[in-house]
Design a protein around this motif. Sequence first.
Motif, PDB file in Angstrom:
ATOM      1  N   THR A  59      -3.144   0.299  -6.664  1.00 26.71           N
ATOM      2  CA  THR A  59      -1.687   0.134  -6.395  1.00 26.71           C
ATOM      3  C   THR A  59      -0.999  -0.730  -7.109  1.00 26.71           C
ATOM      4  OG1 THR A  59      -0.423   0.114  -4.366  1.00 26.71           O
ATOM      5  CG2 THR A  59      -2.257  -1.331  -4.488  1.00 26.71           C
ATOM      6  N   PHE A  60       0.220  -0.981  -6.738  1.00 29.99           N
ATOM      7  CA  PHE A  60       1.175  -2.114  -7.250  1.00 29.99           C
ATOM      8  C   PHE A  60       1.873  -2.903  -6.023  1.00 29.99           C
ATOM      9  CE2 PHE A  60       1.377   1.916  -9.431  1.00 29.99           C
ATOM     10  CZ  PHE A  60       1.011   1.451 -10.736  1.00 29.99           C
ATOM     11  N   THR A  61       2.175  -4.063  -6.678  1.00 28.17           N
ATOM     12  CA  THR A  61       2.712  -5.027  -5.610  1.00 28.17           C
ATOM     13  C   THR A  61       4.060  -4.832  -5.051  1.00 28.17           C
ATOM     14  OG1 THR A  61       3.521  -6.305  -7.532  1.00 28.17           O
ATOM     15  CG2 THR A  61       1.268  -6.940  -6.604  1.00 28.17           C
ATOM     16  N   ARG A  62       4.861  -3.936  -5.791  1.00 30.95           N
ATOM     17  CA  ARG A  62       6.246  -3.714  -5.364  1.00 30.95           C
ATOM     18  C   ARG A  62       6.644  -2.407  -5.709  1.00 30.95           C
ATOM     19  NH1 ARG A  62      10.578  -4.001  -8.657  1.00 30.95           N
ATOM     20  NH2 ARG A  62      10.114  -5.164 -10.510  1.00 30.95           N
ATOM     21  N   LYS A  63       7.523  -1.722  -5.236  1.00 26.33           N
ATOM     22  CA  LYS A  63       8.078  -0.318  -5.701  1.00 26.33           C
ATOM     23  C   LYS A  63       9.320  -0.490  -6.066  1.00 26.33           C
ATOM     24  CE  LYS A  63       8.230   4.689  -4.294  1.00 26.33           C
ATOM     25  NZ  LYS A  63       7.604   5.440  -3.153  1.00 26.33           N
ATOM     26  N   PRO A  64       9.960  -0.006  -7.324  1.00 25.11           N
ATOM     27  CA  PRO A  64      11.231  -0.230  -7.631  1.00 25.11           C
ATOM     28  C   PRO A  64      12.248   0.466  -6.655  1.00 25.11           C
ATOM     29  CG  PRO A  64       9.886   0.790  -9.440  1.00 25.11           C
ATOM     30  CD  PRO A  64       9.064   0.742  -8.056  1.00 25.11           C
ATOM     31  N   ASN A  65      13.333  -0.247  -6.382  1.00 19.22           N
ATOM     32  CA  ASN A  65      14.439   0.364  -5.719  1.00 19.22           C
ATOM     33  C   ASN A  65      14.207   0.326  -4.198  1.00 19.22           C
ATOM     34  OD1 ASN A  65      16.158   0.720  -7.965  1.00 19.22           O
ATOM     35  ND2 ASN A  65      14.915   2.852  -8.270  1.00 19.22           N
ATOM     36  N   VAL A  66      12.858  -0.299  -3.625  1.00 19.91           N
ATOM     37  CA  VAL A  66      12.662  -0.524  -2.367  1.00 19.91           C
ATOM     38  C   VAL A  66      12.536  -2.013  -1.954  1.00 19.91           C
ATOM     39  CG1 VAL A  66      10.829   0.084  -0.502  1.00 19.91           C
ATOM     40  CG2 VAL A  66      11.203   1.742  -2.345  1.00 19.91           C
ATOM     41  N   PRO A  67      13.586  -2.387  -1.206  1.00 12.16           N
ATOM     42  CA  PRO A  67      13.580  -3.924  -1.267  1.00 12.16           C
ATOM     43  C   PRO A  67      12.749  -4.332  -0.055  1.00 12.16           C
ATOM     44  CG  PRO A  67      15.887  -2.996  -0.535  1.00 12.16           C
ATOM     45  CD  PRO A  67      14.902  -1.893  -1.330  1.00 12.16           C
ATOM     46  N   LYS A  68      12.720  -3.474   0.961  1.00 13.81           N
ATOM     47  CA  LYS A  68      12.111  -3.857   2.222  1.00 13.81           C
ATOM     48  C   LYS A  68      10.858  -2.739   2.280  1.00 13.81           C
ATOM     49  CE  LYS A  68      14.313  -7.280   3.931  1.00 13.81           C
ATOM     50  NZ  LYS A  68      13.842  -8.454   4.450  1.00 13.81           N
ATOM     51  N   PRO A  69       9.457  -2.944   1.985  1.00 14.88           N
ATOM     52  CA  PRO A  69       8.499  -1.943   2.152  1.00 14.88           C
ATOM     53  C   PRO A  69       8.334  -1.655   3.435  1.00 14.88           C
ATOM     54  CG  PRO A  69       7.506  -4.180   1.587  1.00 14.88           C
ATOM     55  CD  PRO A  69       8.965  -4.385   1.511  1.00 14.88           C
ATOM     56  N   LEU A  70       7.639  -0.572   3.801  1.00 14.26           N
ATOM     57  CA  LEU A  70       7.052  -0.237   5.216  1.00 14.26           C
ATOM     58  C   LEU A  70       5.948  -0.922   5.452  1.00 14.26           C
ATOM     59  CD1 LEU A  70       7.335   3.881   4.636  1.00 14.26           C
ATOM     60  CD2 LEU A  70       8.551   2.357   6.135  1.00 14.26           C
ATOM     61  N   PHE A  71       5.168  -1.515   4.636  1.00 12.26           N
ATOM     62  CA  PHE A  71       4.072  -2.292   4.750  1.00 12.26           C
ATOM     63  C   PHE A  71       3.900  -3.240   3.859  1.00 12.26           C
ATOM     64  CE2 PHE A  71       2.198   1.405   7.161  1.00 12.26           C
ATOM     65  CZ  PHE A  71       2.043   0.910   8.492  1.00 12.26           C
ATOM     66  N   THR A  72       3.591  -4.604   4.108  1.00 13.25           N
ATOM     67  CA  THR A  72       3.569  -5.646   2.989  1.00 13.25           C
ATOM     68  C   THR A  72       2.080  -5.444   2.306  1.00 13.25           C
ATOM     69  OG1 THR A  72       2.157  -6.933   4.691  1.00 13.25           O
ATOM     70  CG2 THR A  72       4.593  -7.204   5.041  1.00 13.25           C
ATOM     71  N   ASN A  73       1.961  -6.110   1.253  1.00 15.75           N
ATOM     72  CA  ASN A  73       0.790  -6.066   0.465  1.00 15.75           C
ATOM     73  C   ASN A  73      -0.516  -6.332   1.575  1.00 15.75           C
ATOM     74  OD1 ASN A  73       2.143  -5.148  -1.964  1.00 15.75           O
ATOM     75  ND2 ASN A  73       2.632  -7.440  -2.308  1.00 15.75           N
ATOM     76  N   ALA A  74      -0.389  -7.323   2.167  1.00 19.52           N
ATOM     77  CA  ALA A  74      -1.477  -7.581   3.112  1.00 19.52           C
ATOM     78  C   ALA A  74      -1.715  -6.543   4.063  1.00 19.52           C
ATOM     79  CB  ALA A  74      -1.210  -8.989   3.757  1.00 19.52           C
ATOM     80  N   GLU A  75      -0.597  -5.643   4.699  1.00 20.69           N
ATOM     81  CA  GLU A  75      -0.932  -4.810   5.476  1.00 20.69           C
ATOM     82  C   GLU A  75      -1.467  -3.701   4.673  1.00 20.69           C
ATOM     83  OE1 GLU A  75       2.761  -5.898   8.631  1.00 20.69           O
ATOM     84  OE2 GLU A  75       2.924  -4.332   7.021  1.00 20.69           O
ATOM     85  N   ARG A  76      -1.041  -3.241   3.655  1.00 18.01           N
ATOM     86  CA  ARG A  76      -1.589  -1.943   2.941  1.00 18.01           C
ATOM     87  C   ARG A  76      -3.211  -2.343   2.624  1.00 18.01           C
ATOM     88  NH1 ARG A  76       0.649  -0.912  -2.183  1.00 18.01           N
ATOM     89  NH2 ARG A  76       1.936  -2.808  -2.329  1.00 18.01           N
ATOM     90  N   GLU A  77      -3.310  -3.571   2.128  1.00 18.12           N
ATOM     91  CA  GLU A  77      -4.637  -4.005   1.860  1.00 18.12           C
ATOM     92  C   GLU A  77      -5.569  -3.882   3.078  1.00 18.12           C
ATOM     93  OE1 GLU A  77      -6.696  -8.243   1.158  1.00 18.12           O
ATOM     94  OE2 GLU A  77      -5.190  -7.678  -0.656  1.00 18.12           O
ATOM     95  N   ALA A  78      -5.016  -4.335   4.509  1.00 20.50           N
ATOM     96  CA  ALA A  78      -6.163  -4.150   5.596  1.00 20.50           C
ATOM     97  C   ALA A  78      -6.053  -2.709   5.656  1.00 20.50           C
ATOM     98  CB  ALA A  78      -5.215  -4.748   6.616  1.00 20.50           C
ATOM     99  N   LEU A  79      -5.278  -1.794   5.723  1.00 20.09           N
ATOM    100  CA  LEU A  79      -5.271  -0.625   5.902  1.00 20.09           C
ATOM    101  C   LEU A  79      -6.342   0.225   5.114  1.00 20.09           C
ATOM    102  CD1 LEU A  79      -1.819   0.530   6.622  1.00 20.09           C
ATOM    103  CD2 LEU A  79      -3.476   0.785   8.213  1.00 20.09           C
ATOM    104  N   MET A  80      -6.463  -0.302   3.839  1.00 16.28           N
ATOM    105  CA  MET A  80      -7.328   0.506   2.858  1.00 16.28           C
ATOM    106  C   MET A  80      -8.824  -0.108   3.076  1.00 16.28           C
ATOM    107  SD  MET A  80      -5.653   2.185   1.050  1.00 16.28           S
ATOM    108  CE  MET A  80      -3.963   2.500   0.382  1.00 16.28           C
ATOM    109  N   ALA A  81      -8.951  -1.207   3.708  1.00 11.18           N
ATOM    110  CA  ALA A  81     -10.263  -1.585   4.243  1.00 11.18           C
ATOM    111  C   ALA A  81     -10.818  -1.110   5.270  1.00 11.18           C
ATOM    112  CB  ALA A  81     -10.037  -3.357   4.556  1.00 11.18           C
ATOM    113  N   GLU A  82      -9.873  -0.775   6.326  1.00 11.58           N
ATOM    114  CA  GLU A  82     -10.157   0.077   7.369  1.00 11.58           C
ATOM    115  C   GLU A  82     -10.359   1.501   7.180  1.00 11.58           C
ATOM    116  OE1 GLU A  82      -6.529  -0.364   9.985  1.00 11.58           O
ATOM    117  OE2 GLU A  82      -6.808  -2.534   9.938  1.00 11.58           O
ATOM    118  N   ALA A  83      -9.945   2.075   6.246  1.00  8.92           N
ATOM    119  CA  ALA A  83     -10.051   3.487   5.748  1.00  8.92           C
ATOM    120  C   ALA A  83     -11.658   3.640   5.094  1.00  8.92           C
ATOM    121  CB  ALA A  83      -9.179   3.916   4.664  1.00  8.92           C
ATOM    122  N   GLY A  84     -12.273   2.273   4.764  1.00  7.47           N
ATOM    123  CA  GLY A  84     -13.512   2.234   4.048  1.00  7.47           C
ATOM    124  C   GLY A  84     -13.415   2.352   2.560  1.00  7.47           C
TER     125      GLY A  84
END
Length: 302
Positions: free
Chosen positions: A47-72
């Motif tokens: 994945t990527f640390t940020r997405k162009p033209n998206v100043p406020k992400p839906l999930f922070t990098n740490a939250e996305r990382e946590a969701l991926m860990a929860e998914a296995g």
Amino acid sequence: MIILNESNLPLRTPVAMTIGFFDGVHKGHSELLETVLEQPQPSLVYTFTRKPNVPKPLFTNAEREALMAEAGVDYYFAQNFDGRIEHESPRRFLQQLMRDFKVAVLVVGSDFRFGSGASGDVDLLEEMSGRFGYLLIVVPVVGEGRGKYSSSELRTRIRSGDLGAAREIMGRPYFIDGTVAAGSHLGSRIGFPTANISSDKLMPAYGVYATLTRTPDGLFPSVTNVGTKPTVKHDNRVNVETNLLDHSEDLYGKPIRVYFVERLRPEQEFASVEDLRRQISRDAARTRELFADAPPEEFVTG
């Protein structure tokens, strides 16, 4: 889950990889994750640390990382999205990817685009699969009759406070992770102590929400205000304040996760603090009713 970075590349373990920003980790993204997890090789999310033209992400990098860990997911790599990556041609991006990872299976959505100007697509990935020796699996976009699940629609729903629709798109409630900080203690003085957190992510519409808050002690019904507290403050700073209904332990300095389940009302200014206190009591009663018929965990699982 093993977190990779540029210091421990190249990774020579054969992997099944999926690529994307995964903002929101919605049901469309879940299809990709399920497919990559079904492969015999260890799974890797690129994945990527940020997405162009998206100043406020839906999930922070740490939250996305946590969701991926929860998914296995087995391996996780977040590429710093800098000028080099933004302007790199699709072929050069793919060449670097194959130098850094031993990709046995590559899983992408049918609308996947990559490289400078989003000029790379699944046709190019198919063309290059023979050269690099990976099996390409293209997952059709999904949407249950709605076209497709999209992060842009998800942002619209969250901004408007339509948390029910957001949950339908994600398969889980929208949440905010944070560490509890000291506040003004007004809540304690009027009988409703709150846990205060802040985040740089996209906030739901200003208002009061029935929420569930996960603490180190468990999951508790809660009432959460998102906004500027116009009755008692006038500095326009956005606050996220959560009153846990059945929890009285000190949470200062501790991590919590607030799940937004239903919007109860817009934020409003009251004539007095006493009027505010009475309204919070009504909000708490409505929240208790909402969560009365099922265990809290049933509301937060996908």
